[in-house]
Motif scaffolding. Structure first.
Motif, PDB file in Angstrom:
ATOM      1  N   ASP A  24       1.217  -3.198   5.127  1.00 15.74           N
ATOM      2  CA  ASP A  24       2.116  -4.283   4.467  1.00 15.74           C
ATOM      3  C   ASP A  24       3.595  -3.764   5.119  1.00 15.74           C
ATOM      4  OD1 ASP A  24       0.068  -5.515   3.149  1.00 15.74           O
ATOM      5  OD2 ASP A  24       0.509  -4.451   1.120  1.00 15.74           O
ATOM      6  N   ALA A  25       3.756  -2.536   5.319  1.00 15.23           N
ATOM      7  CA  ALA A  25       5.241  -2.355   5.579  1.00 15.23           C
ATOM      8  C   ALA A  25       5.605  -2.496   7.044  1.00 15.23           C
ATOM      9  CB  ALA A  25       5.475  -0.734   5.685  1.00 15.23           C
ATOM     10  N   LEU A  26       4.644  -2.781   8.006  1.00 15.87           N
ATOM     11  CA  LEU A  26       4.809  -3.125   9.442  1.00 15.87           C
ATOM     12  C   LEU A  26       5.262  -4.539   9.427  1.00 15.87           C
ATOM     13  CD1 LEU A  26       2.048  -1.250  11.205  1.00 15.87           C
ATOM     14  CD2 LEU A  26       4.267  -0.536  10.974  1.00 15.87           C
ATOM     15  N   PRO A  27       4.591  -5.572   8.847  1.00 16.75           N
ATOM     16  CA  PRO A  27       5.386  -6.987   9.029  1.00 16.75           C
ATOM     17  C   PRO A  27       6.877  -6.839   8.541  1.00 16.75           C
ATOM     18  CG  PRO A  27       3.167  -6.925   8.201  1.00 16.75           C
ATOM     19  CD  PRO A  27       3.433  -5.576   8.098  1.00 16.75           C
ATOM     20  N   VAL A  28       7.112  -6.082   7.485  1.00 22.37           N
ATOM     21  CA  VAL A  28       8.296  -6.314   6.834  1.00 22.37           C
ATOM     22  C   VAL A  28       9.438  -5.784   7.862  1.00 22.37           C
ATOM     23  CG1 VAL A  28      10.059  -5.143   5.199  1.00 22.37           C
ATOM     24  CG2 VAL A  28       7.590  -5.998   4.626  1.00 22.37           C
ATOM     25  N   ALA A  29       9.161  -4.604   8.677  1.00 19.65           N
ATOM     26  CA  ALA A  29       9.930  -4.105   9.632  1.00 19.65           C
ATOM     27  C   ALA A  29       9.981  -4.899  10.847  1.00 19.65           C
ATOM     28  CB  ALA A  29       9.348  -2.777  10.153  1.00 19.65           C
ATOM     29  N   VAL A  30       8.919  -5.771  11.366  1.00 19.62           N
ATOM     30  CA  VAL A  30       8.761  -6.598  12.289  1.00 19.62           C
ATOM     31  C   VAL A  30       9.955  -7.822  12.066  1.00 19.62           C
ATOM     32  CG1 VAL A  30       7.644  -8.484  13.657  1.00 19.62           C
ATOM     33  CG2 VAL A  30       6.753  -6.106  13.226  1.00 19.62           C
ATOM     34  N   ALA A  31       9.820  -8.196  10.625  1.00 17.30           N
ATOM     35  CA  ALA A  31      10.672  -9.307  10.601  1.00 17.30           C
ATOM     36  C   ALA A  31      12.103  -8.872  10.563  1.00 17.30           C
ATOM     37  CB  ALA A  31      10.365  -9.807   8.823  1.00 17.30           C
ATOM     38  N   ALA A  32      12.239  -7.691  10.311  1.00 17.25           N
ATOM     39  CA  ALA A  32      13.826  -7.166  10.211  1.00 17.25           C
ATOM     40  C   ALA A  32      14.413  -7.150  11.533  1.00 17.25           C
ATOM     41  CB  ALA A  32      13.840  -5.756   9.510  1.00 17.25           C
ATOM     42  N   LEU A  33      13.561  -7.199  12.488  1.00 19.20           N
ATOM     43  CA  LEU A  33      14.022  -7.248  14.033  1.00 19.20           C
ATOM     44  C   LEU A  33      14.286  -8.492  14.439  1.00 19.20           C
ATOM     45  CD1 LEU A  33      11.851  -4.193  15.194  1.00 19.20           C
ATOM     46  CD2 LEU A  33      14.410  -4.225  15.013  1.00 19.20           C
ATOM     47  N   GLY A  90      -4.486  -6.342   6.662  1.00 21.66           N
ATOM     48  CA  GLY A  90      -5.500  -5.645   7.330  1.00 21.66           C
ATOM     49  C   GLY A  90      -4.996  -5.001   8.737  1.00 21.66           C
ATOM     50  N   LEU A  91      -5.687  -4.205   9.170  1.00 20.38           N
ATOM     51  CA  LEU A  91      -5.396  -3.609  10.274  1.00 20.38           C
ATOM     52  C   LEU A  91      -5.511  -4.454  11.656  1.00 20.38           C
ATOM     53  CD1 LEU A  91      -4.398  -0.965  11.995  1.00 20.38           C
ATOM     54  CD2 LEU A  91      -7.020  -0.420  12.200  1.00 20.38           C
ATOM     55  N   ASP A  92      -6.241  -5.255  11.746  1.00 22.65           N
ATOM     56  CA  ASP A  92      -6.253  -6.286  12.672  1.00 22.65           C
ATOM     57  C   ASP A  92      -5.328  -7.214  12.728  1.00 22.65           C
ATOM     58  OD1 ASP A  92      -8.771  -5.151  13.593  1.00 22.65           O
ATOM     59  OD2 ASP A  92      -9.839  -6.521  12.386  1.00 22.65           O
ATOM     60  N   ALA A  93      -4.857  -7.775  11.563  1.00 24.99           N
ATOM     61  CA  ALA A  93      -3.549  -8.580  11.560  1.00 24.99           C
ATOM     62  C   ALA A  93      -2.376  -8.131  12.028  1.00 24.99           C
ATOM     63  CB  ALA A  93      -3.611  -9.171  10.001  1.00 24.99           C
ATOM     64  N   VAL A  94      -2.322  -6.518  11.486  1.00 25.21           N
ATOM     65  CA  VAL A  94      -1.075  -6.077  11.862  1.00 25.21           C
ATOM     66  C   VAL A  94      -0.962  -5.621  13.439  1.00 25.21           C
ATOM     67  CG1 VAL A  94       0.190  -3.606  11.665  1.00 25.21           C
ATOM     68  CG2 VAL A  94      -0.875  -4.867   9.400  1.00 25.21           C
ATOM     69  N   THR A  95      -2.100  -5.125  13.931  1.00 26.18           N
ATOM     70  CA  THR A  95      -1.999  -5.274  15.371  1.00 26.18           C
ATOM     71  C   THR A  95      -1.768  -6.239  16.163  1.00 26.18           C
ATOM     72  OG1 THR A  95      -4.331  -5.043  15.337  1.00 26.18           O
ATOM     73  CG2 THR A  95      -3.312  -2.802  15.179  1.00 26.18           C
ATOM     74  N   GLY A  96      -2.418  -7.445  15.719  1.00 26.75           N
ATOM     75  CA  GLY A  96      -2.232  -8.714  16.268  1.00 26.75           C
ATOM     76  C   GLY A  96      -0.608  -9.267  16.108  1.00 26.75           C
ATOM     77  N   LEU A  97       0.188  -8.956  15.285  1.00 26.59           N
ATOM     78  CA  LEU A  97       1.151  -9.298  14.930  1.00 26.59           C
ATOM     79  C   LEU A  97       2.097  -8.430  15.954  1.00 26.59           C
ATOM     80  CD1 LEU A  97       3.598 -10.678  13.482  1.00 26.59           C
ATOM     81  CD2 LEU A  97       3.534  -8.794  11.991  1.00 26.59           C
ATOM     82  N   LEU A  98       1.811  -7.096  16.001  1.00 26.78           N
ATOM     83  CA  LEU A  98       2.847  -6.420  16.977  1.00 26.78           C
ATOM     84  C   LEU A  98       2.468  -7.034  18.476  1.00 26.78           C
ATOM     85  CD1 LEU A  98       2.140  -2.736  15.667  1.00 26.78           C
ATOM     86  CD2 LEU A  98       4.152  -4.103  15.426  1.00 26.78           C
ATOM     87  N   PRO A 111       6.739  -2.660  20.668  1.00 24.26           N
ATOM     88  CA  PRO A 111       6.166  -1.377  20.651  1.00 24.26           C
ATOM     89  C   PRO A 111       6.696  -0.484  19.501  1.00 24.26           C
ATOM     90  CG  PRO A 111       8.064  -1.325  22.094  1.00 24.26           C
ATOM     91  CD  PRO A 111       8.111  -2.791  21.507  1.00 24.26           C
ATOM     92  N   ALA A 112       5.627   0.513  18.847  1.00 19.87           N
ATOM     93  CA  ALA A 112       5.691   1.181  17.959  1.00 19.87           C
ATOM     94  C   ALA A 112       5.566   2.497  18.424  1.00 19.87           C
ATOM     95  CB  ALA A 112       4.701   0.681  16.615  1.00 19.87           C
TER      96      ALA A 112
END
Length: 618
Positions: free
Chosen positions: A157-166, A188-196, A202-203
């Motif tokens: 859940d934290a990764l989409p928040v960080a991506v939106a901040a960028l 889910g993990l698949d949704a997060v990796t697809g967003l990145l 890059p993370a």
């Protein structure tokens, strides 16, 4: 393998590591934004992992002066870089782990370039954006100090928040710190990796004592990497490795000597920080020096100059011919008619004036207006027989001719013309002043002899007026002329003492004023005026002798004063003529003008001081 062989291999590998760590690969170093100007070159050096604080620059084998400049000199089109720190604050991070993580994250923020915006997202049961990406490192440090560990892990859940901040950042990046598996995320993990992967973010994942394969998928989705930290003490190194992914940009200003102006050379830049250094080479064509200003072209042709010279030379000749050969005589002045009844003196016959001369004088009289009387009085005081209008016309013609000559000599009519005219006007004024001073000094020197003659006449039974008439007949100039002026005034009703007072004022003679005062006292109370005059003559001669003796004794001091005052002026003039480039900074820089003013003031004060030392009143 023996112990010595192992030790030798270890030293060799360590040395090679230091060498490769100390000098960056030149292929990773770039030079951009090269701007050339006369006398300087500006450029931006981009390095993969070095915040340079000093630079050395060479053009071929020629070392150049260079310095690191302010950040605002960097490329205007440089990418907007930003990174968000995603820090695990779940309960498993409590204690030493969260404290070490705060320090490692603070070190990361201090290590990345100053233009990189850094944000902070903390996650436990839920994610929270604590700091939006910013260059304010103090705000980030305060947010890091507020981190506390408790709750579960909501990493996905934290990764989409960080991506939106960028959003809006052209070069985004994430640095993720986690010590275990996700336990409470809704995503889910698949949704997060697809967003990145979709957003190309890059993370870099710092895995603290964890081998969860999900962390590897998160790093690989956007092109990042996994930075393992087996122990808490490894966090600082992992975050430092993550900070080295950012390149550093350094603005460099290079001074170019005149010898390289307009030439092309390979510019080698060596940037250093501590014991590390990087090198880059770029071909540069240095800017040419600006062309010197062309001399002002003459605004008049040679033929026109010759016409001007001929015209004003003819005008000068016409002015000189003020005493024309043909024309009517001027009326006899009142002074001449009065002197018919006094002692006979031979006066020069005024030449007759021609029609052209009278017309020129008439125009000059009109232009002079009320100043004609003052000019005439000054000329008369100087003992010059020329009239006011004649003198003004001669000065005008001389100023024009000298201005034309100076303009031709200098080659610039706008400088030489006014300078020559001013020199002519000042020169004629100083000439009249010199004649006045010389005439007054002669009158002062003749006064004792005049008084001696008057006293002898009084002892012989003559009256004071008759004694003064004897002085006039003696015809010693300028004393005879001034006394004759006083006697002429008495013949139209002016008191003799008042007439002599006027003579004393004209000649600036304090001794004559005292004599007039003695005559007035003698008229009031009686007494032997001849004896008073003889006593005065003795006193005046003794004082004159003392004055000459003082001048002789102070001659060395006065000569030293003249030399000391004239030496800097003459030397400066000589250097201006022979070494102008050496003297030019005095007139082209602010500090030069300050020095000129200071020197002028000091020389003036010194001249006044020396004048006070060598001047003795008698």
């Amino acid at each position: 393998m023996s112990v010595l062989v192992r030790l030798a291999l270890g030293v060799l590998l360590a040395t090679a590591g230091l060498v490769f760590w100390g000098v960056a690969d030149a292929d990773d170093v770039t030079v951009s934004s090269v701007e050339t100007a006369p006398g300087r070159v500006g450029l931006v050096l981009t390095t993969p992992d070095l915040a340079a604080d000093r630079v050395e620059v060479r053009a071929g084998d020629v070392p150049l002066t260079a310095r690191v400049t302010a950040a605002d000199r960097l490329e205007a089109d440089a990418p907007d870089r930003g990174v968000v720190l995603v820090v695990d604050t779940s309960g498993s991070m409590a204690g030493e782990r969260i404290a070490t993580a705060r320090r490692a994250a603070s070190g990361y923020a201090a290590s990345v370039p100053a233009d990189v915006r850094v944000g902070l997202v903390a996650f436990a049961d839920t994610p929270a954006l604590l700091v939006s990406p910013t260059t304010d490192r103090a705000a980030l440090a305060a947010a890091l100090e507020s981190l506390r560990a408790n709750g579960n892990t909501a990493l996905y859940d934290a990764l989409p928040v960080a991506v939106a901040a960028l959003d809006g950042v052209s070069a985004p990046r994430l640095v993720v710190l986690s010590d275990g598996q996700d336990t409470s995320s809704r995503a889910g993990l698949d949704a997060v990796t697809g967003l990145l992967a979709q957003r190309s973010v890059p993370a870099d994942v710092v895995a603290l004592a964890s081998d969860d394969p999900a962390l590897g998928r998160i790093a690989a989705a956007g092109g990042g990497r996994v930075l393992p930290a087996a122990e808490v003490s490894d966090l600082a190194g992992a975050f430092a490795a993550a900070a080295r992914t950012f390149t550093h940009r350094t603005a460099v200003e290079v001074e170019v000597p005149d010898a390289l102006a307009g030439r092309t050379a390979d510019l080698t830049v060596v940037a250093s920080a501590g014991s590390r250094s990087v090198t880059a080479t770029v071909p540069v064509t240095f800017a040419a020096l600006p062309a010197p200003p062309a001399p002002l072209p003459p605004t008049w042709s040679l033929e026109l100059w010759l016409l001007v010279i001929g015209t004003f030379s003819a005008f000068l000749v016409a002015a000189v011919l003020l005493f024309g050969l043909v024309g009517r005589k001027e009326p006899v002045p009142l002074e001449d008619r009065i002197e018919r009844y006094g002692p006979r003196r031979t006066r020069p016959v005024a030449p007759e004036q021609g029609q052209v001369a009278r017309g020129a004088l008439s125009v000059t009289d009109t232009l002079l207006g009320g100043r004609a009387d003052a000019i005439a009085a000054r000329l008369d005081l100087a003992g010059m027989t020329v009239g006011a209008s004649e003198w003004a016309l001669l000065r005008l013609c001389g100023a024009v001719v000298l201005g034309v000559v100076a303009a031709l000599a200098v080659g610039n009519p706008w400088i030489g013309g006014p300078a020559g005219a001013l020199a002519a006007v000042l020169g004629t004024h100083l000439y009249v002043g010199f004649r006045i001073g010389r005439r007054r000094s002669a009158f002062q020197d003749q006064l004792p002899d005049v008084l001696q003659l008057v006293a002898g006449s009084l002892q012989s039974g003559f009256s004071l007026a008759q004694a003064l008439d004897a002085v006039v007949r003696d015809n010693t100039q300028p004393a005879a002329g001034e006394v004759a002026r006083a006697l002429a005034e008495t013949r139209v009703g002016v008191d003799l003492t008042d007439a002599l007072d006027r003579v004393a004022d004209r000649m600036a003679c304090a001794d004559l004023r005292w004599i007039v005062m003695a005559v007035r006292i003698q008229r009031s109370v009686g007494g032997n005026l001849a004896e008073v005059l003889l006593t005065t003559v003795t006193t005046m001669r003794d004082r004159a002798q003392t004055r000459r003796q003082v001048r002789a004794l102070s001659a060395e001091g006065r000569l030293s004063a003249y030399i000391l005052v004239a030496l800097p002026v003459v030397l400066a003039g000589w250097l201006l003529l022979t070494r102008y480039d050496y003297m030019r900074p005095l007139f082209t820089t602010a500090i030069g003008w300050v020095l000129v003013v200071a020197a002028t003031v000091m020389v003036g004060l010194g001249a006044l001081w020396m004048r006070a030392l060598v001047r003795v009143e008698v």
